[in-house]
Design a protein around this motif. Structure first.
Motif, mmCIF file in Angstrom:
data_model
loop_
_atom_site.group_PDB
_atom_site.id
_atom_site.type_symbol
_atom_site.label_atom_id
_atom_site.label_comp_id
_atom_site.label_asym_id
_atom_site.label_seq_id
_atom_site.Cartn_x
_atom_site.Cartn_y
_atom_site.Cartn_z
ATOM 1 N N TYR A 25 0.831 -1.058 -0.008
ATOM 2 C CA TYR A 25 -0.144 -0.243 0.007
ATOM 3 C C TYR A 25 1.016 1.211 -0.012
ATOM 4 O O TYR A 25 1.955 1.461 0.753
ATOM 5 C CB TYR A 25 -0.871 0.007 1.292
ATOM 6 C CG TYR A 25 -1.931 1.276 1.109
ATOM 7 C CD1 TYR A 25 -3.235 0.936 0.866
ATOM 8 C CD2 TYR A 25 -1.592 2.304 1.596
ATOM 9 C CE1 TYR A 25 -4.061 2.020 0.667
ATOM 10 C CE2 TYR A 25 -2.575 3.524 1.709
ATOM 11 C CZ TYR A 25 -3.653 3.207 1.181
ATOM 12 O OH TYR A 25 -4.557 4.136 1.306
ATOM 13 N N VAL A 26 0.722 2.079 -1.013
ATOM 14 C CA VAL A 26 1.523 3.194 -0.923
ATOM 15 C C VAL A 26 0.517 4.725 -1.138
ATOM 16 O O VAL A 26 -0.364 4.649 -1.677
ATOM 17 C CB VAL A 26 2.076 3.436 -2.321
ATOM 18 C CG1 VAL A 26 3.075 4.865 -2.496
ATOM 19 C CG2 VAL A 26 3.216 2.288 -2.504
ATOM 20 N N CYS A 27 0.695 5.406 0.254
ATOM 21 C CA CYS A 27 -0.168 6.589 0.240
ATOM 22 C C CYS A 27 -0.190 7.582 -1.083
ATOM 23 O O CYS A 27 1.124 7.879 -1.534
ATOM 24 C CB CYS A 27 0.123 7.495 1.674
ATOM 25 S SG CYS A 27 -0.199 6.535 2.948
ATOM 26 N N GLY A 28 -1.134 7.894 -1.457
ATOM 27 C CA GLY A 28 -1.135 8.759 -2.864
ATOM 28 C C GLY A 28 -1.556 9.995 -2.579
ATOM 29 O O GLY A 28 -1.429 10.452 -1.414
ATOM 30 N N PRO A 29 -1.762 10.790 -3.544
ATOM 31 C CA PRO A 29 -1.795 12.369 -3.424
ATOM 32 C C PRO A 29 -3.085 13.008 -2.935
ATOM 33 O O PRO A 29 -4.174 11.996 -3.330
ATOM 34 C CB PRO A 29 -1.381 13.055 -4.809
ATOM 35 C CG PRO A 29 -1.799 11.845 -5.731
ATOM 36 C CD PRO A 29 -1.654 10.360 -5.011
ATOM 37 N N THR A 30 -3.340 14.239 -2.616
ATOM 38 C CA THR A 30 -4.559 14.574 -2.227
ATOM 39 C C THR A 30 -4.863 15.637 -3.591
ATOM 40 O O THR A 30 -3.789 16.262 -4.195
ATOM 41 C CB THR A 30 -4.349 15.770 -1.068
ATOM 42 O OG1 THR A 30 -3.969 14.953 -0.025
ATOM 43 C CG2 THR A 30 -5.824 16.276 -0.945
ATOM 44 N N VAL A 31 -5.834 15.312 -4.308
ATOM 45 C CA VAL A 31 -5.978 15.689 -5.738
ATOM 46 C C VAL A 31 -6.753 17.138 -5.867
ATOM 47 O O VAL A 31 -8.039 17.087 -5.778
ATOM 48 C CB VAL A 31 -6.576 14.622 -6.698
ATOM 49 C CG1 VAL A 31 -5.696 13.608 -7.046
ATOM 50 C CG2 VAL A 31 -7.750 13.749 -5.881
ATOM 51 N N TYR A 32 -6.100 18.049 -5.863
ATOM 52 C CA TYR A 32 -6.393 19.466 -5.655
ATOM 53 C C TYR A 32 -5.666 20.578 -6.713
ATOM 54 O O TYR A 32 -6.040 21.611 -7.092
ATOM 55 C CB TYR A 32 -6.476 20.202 -4.372
ATOM 56 C CG TYR A 32 -5.281 20.346 -3.804
ATOM 57 C CD1 TYR A 32 -4.638 19.382 -3.092
ATOM 58 C CD2 TYR A 32 -4.653 21.698 -3.771
ATOM 59 C CE1 TYR A 32 -3.376 19.817 -2.555
ATOM 60 C CE2 TYR A 32 -3.225 21.881 -3.127
ATOM 61 C CZ TYR A 32 -2.919 20.748 -2.692
ATOM 62 O OH TYR A 32 -1.491 21.271 -2.022
ATOM 63 N N ASN A 33 -4.765 19.579 -7.240
ATOM 64 C CA ASN A 33 -3.647 20.605 -8.311
ATOM 65 C C ASN A 33 -3.008 19.531 -9.333
ATOM 66 O O ASN A 33 -3.119 18.272 -8.937
ATOM 67 C CB ASN A 33 -2.779 21.471 -7.488
ATOM 68 C CG ASN A 33 -2.553 22.561 -8.236
ATOM 69 O OD1 ASN A 33 -2.336 22.710 -9.435
ATOM 70 N ND2 ASN A 33 -2.225 23.850 -7.603
ATOM 71 N N TYR A 34 -2.124 19.979 -10.010
ATOM 72 C CA TYR A 34 -1.345 18.974 -10.607
ATOM 73 C C TYR A 34 -0.258 18.522 -9.683
ATOM 74 O O TYR A 34 0.144 19.208 -9.064
ATOM 75 C CB TYR A 34 -0.515 19.871 -11.794
ATOM 76 C CG TYR A 34 -1.673 20.157 -13.073
ATOM 77 C CD1 TYR A 34 -1.879 18.996 -13.849
ATOM 78 C CD2 TYR A 34 -2.071 21.340 -13.113
ATOM 79 C CE1 TYR A 34 -2.604 19.565 -14.953
ATOM 80 C CE2 TYR A 34 -3.151 21.883 -14.326
ATOM 81 C CZ TYR A 34 -3.057 20.677 -15.292
ATOM 82 O OH TYR A 34 -3.934 20.970 -16.116
ATOM 83 N N VAL A 278 4.833 18.411 -12.524
ATOM 84 C CA VAL A 278 5.494 17.437 -13.390
ATOM 85 C C VAL A 278 5.191 17.927 -14.758
ATOM 86 O O VAL A 278 5.992 17.716 -15.751
ATOM 87 C CB VAL A 278 4.810 15.781 -13.057
ATOM 88 C CG1 VAL A 278 5.006 14.744 -14.152
ATOM 89 C CG2 VAL A 278 5.337 15.424 -11.614
ATOM 90 N N ARG A 279 4.063 18.452 -14.894
ATOM 91 C CA ARG A 279 3.526 19.044 -16.042
ATOM 92 C C ARG A 279 4.712 19.843 -16.775
ATOM 93 O O ARG A 279 4.860 20.027 -17.785
ATOM 94 C CB ARG A 279 2.167 19.511 -16.065
ATOM 95 C CG ARG A 279 1.387 19.520 -17.116
ATOM 96 C CD ARG A 279 1.304 18.227 -17.944
ATOM 97 N NE ARG A 279 0.620 17.069 -17.228
ATOM 98 C CZ ARG A 279 -0.862 16.818 -17.431
ATOM 99 N NH1 ARG A 279 -1.620 17.770 -18.117
ATOM 100 N NH2 ARG A 279 -1.654 15.866 -16.746
ATOM 101 N N GLU A 280 4.832 21.001 -15.816
ATOM 102 C CA GLU A 280 6.182 22.038 -16.065
ATOM 103 C C GLU A 280 7.368 21.463 -16.665
ATOM 104 O O GLU A 280 7.885 21.621 -17.475
ATOM 105 C CB GLU A 280 6.291 22.901 -15.117
ATOM 106 C CG GLU A 280 5.286 23.776 -14.803
ATOM 107 C CD GLU A 280 5.472 24.659 -13.341
ATOM 108 O OE1 GLU A 280 5.120 25.867 -13.352
ATOM 109 O OE2 GLU A 280 6.103 24.050 -12.453
ATOM 110 N N ILE A 281 7.807 20.338 -15.860
ATOM 111 C CA ILE A 281 8.830 19.669 -16.313
ATOM 112 C C ILE A 281 8.803 18.949 -17.453
ATOM 113 O O ILE A 281 9.708 18.821 -18.227
ATOM 114 C CB ILE A 281 9.358 18.451 -15.121
ATOM 115 C CG1 ILE A 281 9.807 19.435 -13.809
ATOM 116 C CG2 ILE A 281 10.397 17.825 -15.519
ATOM 117 C CD1 ILE A 281 10.732 20.398 -14.076
#
Ligand code: AMP
Ligand code: ZN
Length: 468
Positions: A25-34, A278-281
């Protein structure tokens, strides 16, 4: 295989709960932005851990959640005049696109917190029944932290020491029995998403989400729980308290934590404004370069991000991809099929790089050393192949290189590029079709070429083509 376990602060031999299987199990992101490149680090490193387990023959059940209800999501929805659901759905989609571009495999299951509320209500009720949780007058449910005698075992903190540090921030008038008690369920505020529960209309606390999703998709006992090191305390400590109090068994055997990503040697943070998505990179580099950059460091070390280091990673990755492309070319153009005796020996020698690679990965996933083994293999391939090499030999070398890069999630197989002769042949067919007034076929051929990045131009001198 050895894994550094945050619980014991030691490298331990990995022994799965069930033979041949890994529950992770890997804790994932809180999705409020890229997602930002810091969030990308656990995605990349634990995806690589998963790939190595699979390479070693394990069946991996890999679960990683999206936290899709949270103050930050609600704030963003208010700012944009939309719903929290719309915000989270949008950024889950964007996150999955970034993951695909970083060649992060989709999890076996990507549960969403909002889809797991019944399980959370069940676990919270169970904790109340067992005396590990209590409800106060406004319907908030708290975990009774001191009741869980093992609290602090992951972060190696002792509640009494912590208390000394926290005394100044005691909340006056709170109905909490103790400062260290944390929220399992909280009442809604106006305009916030909410669910019915036995205690009040409201929503879950963050920590309970992961305990419940891990239980539902992996069971009461799991092999590996992972995330960034900032999650050790309090998030993972609280997950342990909830899960072990409710289930009565050890929650996770191994706890793995990645180090932080810094920018220009400073902590990367939104408040300091020094973060990149990540999108910017991805606008500047192929995201394979970001992946390679991350894997060049040990996952537990802090990692500094800078333009120079990314350039160095790009050059390193190019070196590997060029060697792979050369091997492919040699496979296609080999003049002889079968091994010479010397080649047979060289191929055997090349296998030693697989052993080196494996030894590095078996030592707490030392991808930095594993990549060194790949570079050595690249050098070996460049030194010991030429146009006289047999097809069997160069394809044997290519298979080794590709096998190791696959474990790292680095794509080396060259894009199938169309040869000029093939393009000319298709243009010829299109001309024939036009002559026969079969315009549908002519258009289909033009579209097929366009899909390969070939643009046709009809000029007075005939059809010309160029690469898009
Ligand atoms: P969050 O959305 O903040 O809960 O973070 C999702 C994941 O990214 C967690 O595992 C965090 O520990 C991890 N993370 C966040 N920032 C960084 C960073 N700068 N470096 C490494 N990992 C990070
Ligand atoms: Zn979590």
């Amino acid at each position: 295989m050895k894994i550094y376990n945050t619980l014991s602060k030691e490298k331990e031999e990995f022994v799965p709960i069930e033979e041949g299987k890994v529950r992770m199990y890997v804790c994932g992101p809180t999705v409020y932005n890229y997602i930002h490149i810091g969030n990308a680090r656990p995605m990349i490193v634990f995806d690589t851990v998963r790939r190595y387990f699979e390479y070693a023959g394990y069946e991996v059940n890999y679960v990683s959640n999206f936290t899709d209800v949270d103050d930050k999501i609600i704030k963003k929805a208010v700012e944009e005049g939309t719903t929290a659901e719309e915000v989270s759905q949008r950024f889950i989609k964007e996150c999955k696109k970034d993951m695909a571009d970083m060649n992060v495999l989709p999890a076996t299951t990507h549960p969403l917190a909002t889809q797991e509320i019944p399980g959370m209500i069940e676990m919270i009720s169970d904790l109340i029944d067992k005396g590990y949780a209590y409800v106060v007058s406004d319907g908030t449910v708290y975990f009774r932290t001191r009741r869980f005698s093992d609290y602090g075992k992951l972060s190696h903190k002792n509640l009494d020491e912590l208390e000394a540090g926290h005394r100044s921030i005691n909340v006056v008038g709170s109905e909490k029995e103790d400062d260290f008690d944390f929220v399992l369920w909280k009442p809604k505020k106006d305009g916030e998403p909410y669910w019915d529960s036995p205690w009040c209309q409201g929503r879950p606390g963050w920590h309970i989400e992961c305990s419940v999703m891990a239980k539902r998709y992996l069971g009461d006992e799991i092999d590996i729980h992972a995330g960034g090191e900032d999650l050790i305390f309090p998030h993972h400590e609280n997950e342990i308290a909830q899960s072990e109090a409710a289930n009565g068994v050890t929650f996770s055997k191994y706890w793995m934590h990645n180090g932080f990503l810094n920018i220009d040697n400073k902590k990367m943070s939104k408040s300091l404004g020094n973060f990149f998505t990540v999108r910017e990179i991805g606008e500047k580099y192929d995201l394979q370069v970001l992946r390679f950059f991350m894997l060049q460091a040990h996952y537990r070390s802090p990692l500094n991000f800078s333009a120079e280091l990314m350039e160095a990673a790009k050059n390193g990755l190019d070196r590997i991809c060029t060697a792979a492309a050369n091997l492919c070319y040699q496979v296609d153009h080999a003049k002889t099929e079968e091994f010479t005796q010397e080649e047979q020996q060289y191929l055997e020698e090349a296998h030693t790089y697989i052993d080196k690679f494996k030894a590095a990965m078996e030592d707490d996933f030392n991808t930095a050393d594993a990549i060194s083994a790949v570079f050595e293999l690249v050098k070996f391939c460049n030194q010991h192949t030429d146009e006289a090499s047999s097809r069997a030999y160069v394809s044997g070398l290519y298979d080794i290189l590709k096998q190791l890069c696959d474990v790292l999630g680095i794509i080396v197989s060259p894009q199938e590029e169309m040869l000029d002769a093939d393009i000319e042949a298709m243009i010829q067919q299109r001309q024939e079709a036009r002559k026969n007034k079969d315009f549908a076929k002519a258009d289909a051929i033009r579209d097929a070429l366009l899909a390969q990045g070939i643009i046709l131009e009809d000029t007075r001198e005939g059809v010309k083509w160029k690469k898009a």
